[in-house]
Design an enzyme around this catalytic site. Structure first.
Site, PDB file in Angstrom:
ATOM      1  N   THR A   1      -7.095  -0.535   1.092  1.00 28.59           N
ATOM      2  CA  THR A   1      -7.763  -0.861   0.091  1.00 28.59           C
ATOM      3  C   THR A   1      -8.598  -2.484  -0.452  1.00 28.59           C
ATOM      4  OG1 THR A   1      -6.302  -0.036  -0.992  1.00 28.59           O
ATOM      5  CG2 THR A   1      -7.515  -0.361  -2.595  1.00 28.59           C
ATOM      6  N   THR A   2      -8.633  -3.354  -0.117  1.00 24.65           N
ATOM      7  CA  THR A   2      -8.778  -4.949  -0.732  1.00 24.65           C
ATOM      8  C   THR A   2      -9.835  -5.394   0.891  1.00 24.65           C
ATOM      9  OG1 THR A   2      -6.898  -5.071  -1.718  1.00 24.65           O
ATOM     10  CG2 THR A   2      -8.406  -7.243  -0.804  1.00 24.65           C
TER      11      THR A   2
ATOM     12  N   ASN B   1      -5.781 -10.298  -3.308  1.00 25.84           N
ATOM     13  CA  ASN B   1      -4.847  -9.939  -2.195  1.00 25.84           C
ATOM     14  C   ASN B   1      -4.346  -8.359  -2.584  1.00 25.84           C
ATOM     15  OD1 ASN B   1      -3.184 -10.917  -4.017  1.00 25.84           O
ATOM     16  ND2 ASN B   1      -1.997 -11.414  -2.060  1.00 25.84           N
ATOM     17  N   ALA B   2      -4.359  -7.908  -3.590  1.00 19.64           N
ATOM     18  CA  ALA B   2      -3.383  -6.480  -3.933  1.00 19.64           C
ATOM     19  C   ALA B   2      -4.402  -5.489  -4.041  1.00 19.64           C
ATOM     20  CB  ALA B   2      -2.648  -6.533  -4.850  1.00 19.64           C
ATOM     21  N   GLY B   3      -4.682  -3.913  -3.346  1.00 21.03           N
ATOM     22  CA  GLY B   3      -6.065  -2.928  -3.913  1.00 21.03           C
ATOM     23  C   GLY B   3      -4.605  -1.620  -4.304  1.00 21.03           C
ATOM     24  N   HIS B   4      -4.781  -1.484  -5.435  1.00 16.86           N
ATOM     25  CA  HIS B   4      -4.067  -0.979  -6.331  1.00 16.86           C
ATOM     26  C   HIS B   4      -5.397   0.790  -6.472  1.00 16.86           C
ATOM     27  CE1 HIS B   4      -0.770  -3.388  -7.410  1.00 16.86           C
ATOM     28  NE2 HIS B   4      -1.045  -3.791  -6.163  1.00 16.86           N
TER      29      HIS B   4
ATOM     30  N   ASP C   1       0.443  -1.298   0.103  1.00 16.54           N
ATOM     31  CA  ASP C   1      -0.110   0.007   0.019  1.00 16.54           C
ATOM     32  C   ASP C   1       1.316   1.186  -0.186  1.00 16.54           C
ATOM     33  OD1 ASP C   1      -2.130  -1.344   0.195  1.00 16.54           O
ATOM     34  OD2 ASP C   1      -2.303  -1.619   2.180  1.00 16.54           O
TER      35      ASP C   1
ATOM     36  N   GLN D   1       1.462  -6.303  -3.840  1.00  7.93           N
ATOM     37  CA  GLN D   1       2.421  -6.524  -2.184  1.00  7.93           C
ATOM     38  C   GLN D   1       3.473  -6.159  -2.228  1.00  7.93           C
ATOM     39  OE1 GLN D   1       0.815  -9.779  -3.920  1.00  7.93           O
ATOM     40  NE2 GLN D   1      -1.072  -8.522  -2.875  1.00  7.93           N
TER      41      GLN D   1
ATOM     42  N   LYS E   1       1.677   2.078  -4.559  1.00  2.00           N
ATOM     43  CA  LYS E   1       2.037   1.702  -6.506  1.00  2.00           C
ATOM     44  C   LYS E   1       1.606   2.014  -6.970  1.00  2.00           C
ATOM     45  CE  LYS E   1       2.226  -2.618  -4.152  1.00  2.00           C
ATOM     46  NZ  LYS E   1       1.926  -2.120  -2.988  1.00  2.00           N
TER      47      LYS E   1
END
Ligand code: GDP
Ligand code: IMO
Ligand code: MG
Length: 424
Positions: A298-299, A38-41, A13, A223, A16
């Site tokens: 974000t996720t 699992n990512a939240g961009h 977080d 991540q 990116k």
């Protein structure tokens, strides 16, 4: 020819998404190579907010080829939801390809993520519960279901029966959970396969050919370094390699194509989930940073833990990733604090001072941060677009940070919008 990697240097977080979006605007191809949803961009363009989990951020540029490599674990249900969400907002997903080797997150992976976390009791990892760890476990156990299988109904039906039976046994007999109806799973995932079929292509070949044709490539990290399965704060990590080297394995290209590696950090530190965090602030300063910086996942929406910038962990990231430069985001969030602190080293229980991040949690235990203090700033820097416009105290903070981590800062973020960036 130019091939940039953008990766996280802290616990995720770092912003990116914003940096990737800016660099995507100059790229022909954007590649995701590890992790999953699992990512939240987050990308913000003129107030329009996009939250991307699986689909590469390059999707916001209509001519950019977006690739999901073999190293990703893909939840097809979430992926289709994301596709529909983007299409619904007028974003074309025509230039998207997924490698047939990528592993599929199955519903039992999600169930097992929750069950094993509950079983760990107070010693849980604090995962995103998206089934990431169990999906990578099956990949390395060599019993996973891949995207190729998903789009071939006969193969899928057979694999769901063989793998699903064992998963149901583990879920019911070890954890006391509920078994999956394998016929229903087969019917549901066969439909997902039909939807995914047009997207399947060999990402290793596509990336290699794009490079040979002189295209600009950007590898989008998910991540971050301290969440790496080997070089992070094990076991409080994710199950993939979010390092620069992971990009080559997760895409299927050799390391010689990489020309530039950018690490992204916040001007402070955050962490979501459990695990050590030496510079964590459990006070009103930590609270101020969380509120001003909007530090909520974000996720998962979880409040992020906040703390001072830790030069020890970013120095570790500079080394293990071979960073060429750093992008420092969210400097604006640190406004109106009287004093800013940077952790320069750790003091061990025996009094020794160390500058390299310890390899194990046992060695990290009892370490306390050694801080250097800086005068804060009160100016609103969100409109600054050149380094010279920044207040003197900001410039000093960044200059010392560069010295401490041993890497030049090439970009400074002063707000969430794609325009709120200073490039040097
Ligand atoms: P990622 O996972 O590394 O892509 O980061 P996230 O999107 O999960 O979280 C970063 C958050 O910070 C998002 O809400 C961004 O919109 C926001 N952000 C990124 N850069 C900046 C910045 O320079 N200043 C501020 N105030 N917010 C930023
Ligand atoms: P982006 O790409 C922050 C964390 C989880 C948990 C640990 C393991 O948005 O920076 P997992 O579900 O992967 O098994 O959880 O890793 N984690 C992240 N933290 N940002 C992320 O991604 C993360 N992806 C996983 O909170 O501590
Ligand atoms: Mg994120």
């Amino acid at each position: 020819m130019p091939a940039n990697i953008v990766i996280g240097t802290q616990w995720g977080d770092e912003g990116k998404g914003k940096i990737i979006d800016i660099i995507s605007s100059r790229a022909d191809v954007v590649v995701r190579s590890q992790g999953g949803n699992n990512a939240g961009h987050t990308v913000v363009n003129n107030g329009e907010v996009y939250k991307l989990h699986l689909i590469p951020s390059g999707i916001l540029y209509k001519d950019t080829l977006c690739l999901i490599g073999a190293g990703v674990v893909l939840d097809p249900k979430d992926f289709i939801g994301e596709l529909d969400g983007l299409e619904g907002r007028g974003i074309s997903t025509a230039n998207l390809k997924i490698d047939p080797r990528a592993h599929v997150v199955m519903p039992w992976h999600i169930a097992l993520d929750g069950l094993s976390e509950a079983f760990r009791g107070g010693k849980d990892i604090g995962t995103t519960k998206r089934g990431i760890g169990p999906a990578y476990m099956d990949k390395y156990e060599r019993c996973g279901i891949r995207v190729y299988d998903l789009v071939h109904p006969e193969v899928l039906a057979e694999k769901i029966q063989s793998t699903g039976k064992l998963k149901n046994k583990i879920i019911t007999e070890v954890y006391g959970g509920e078994a999956f109806d394998l016929d229903a799973v087969t019917a549901e995932y066969t439909e997902y396969g039909k939807r995914l079929l047009p997207f399947v292509d060999d990402v290793s070949v596509l990336t290699f050919e794009a490079d040979k044709a002189g295209k600009t490539i950007m590898f989008e990290g998910a991540q971050a370094t301290l969440l790496d399965i080997d070089f992070g704060t094990y076991p409080y990590v994710t199950s993939s390699h979010p390092l620069s080297a992971g990009v080559c394995i997760g895409t299927g290209v050799g390391p010689k194509i990489i020309t530039n590696i950018i690490g992204v950090a916040k001007a402070y530190t955050t962490r979501v989930g459990k695990g050590p965090f030496p510079t964590e602030l459990d006070d009103e300063i930590g609270e101020q940073i969380r509120n001003v910086g909007g530090e909520f996942g974000t996720t998962t929406g979880r409040p992020r833990r906040t703390g001072w910038f830790d030069a020890v962990i970013v120095r570790h990231s500079v080394r293990v990733n071979g960073l060429d430069s750093l992008a420092i985001n969210k400097l604006d969030t640190l406004a109106n604090l009287d004093t800013l602190k940077i952790c320069t080293a750790y003091k061990m229980p025996d009094g020794r001072v160390i500058e390299n991040f310890p390899p194990t949690l046992e060695e990290l235990e009892g370490c306390t941060p050694v801080y250097e203090e800086f005068p804060g700033f009160t100016e609103d820097i969100s409109g600054c677009r050149s380094f010279d416009e920044l207040p003197e105290n900001c410039k000093k903070y960044i200059a010392r940070l560069e010295e401490l981590v041993g890497c030049p800062v090439s970009m400074v973020g002063v707000g969430p919008d794609r325009s709120q960036i200073i490039e040097r």
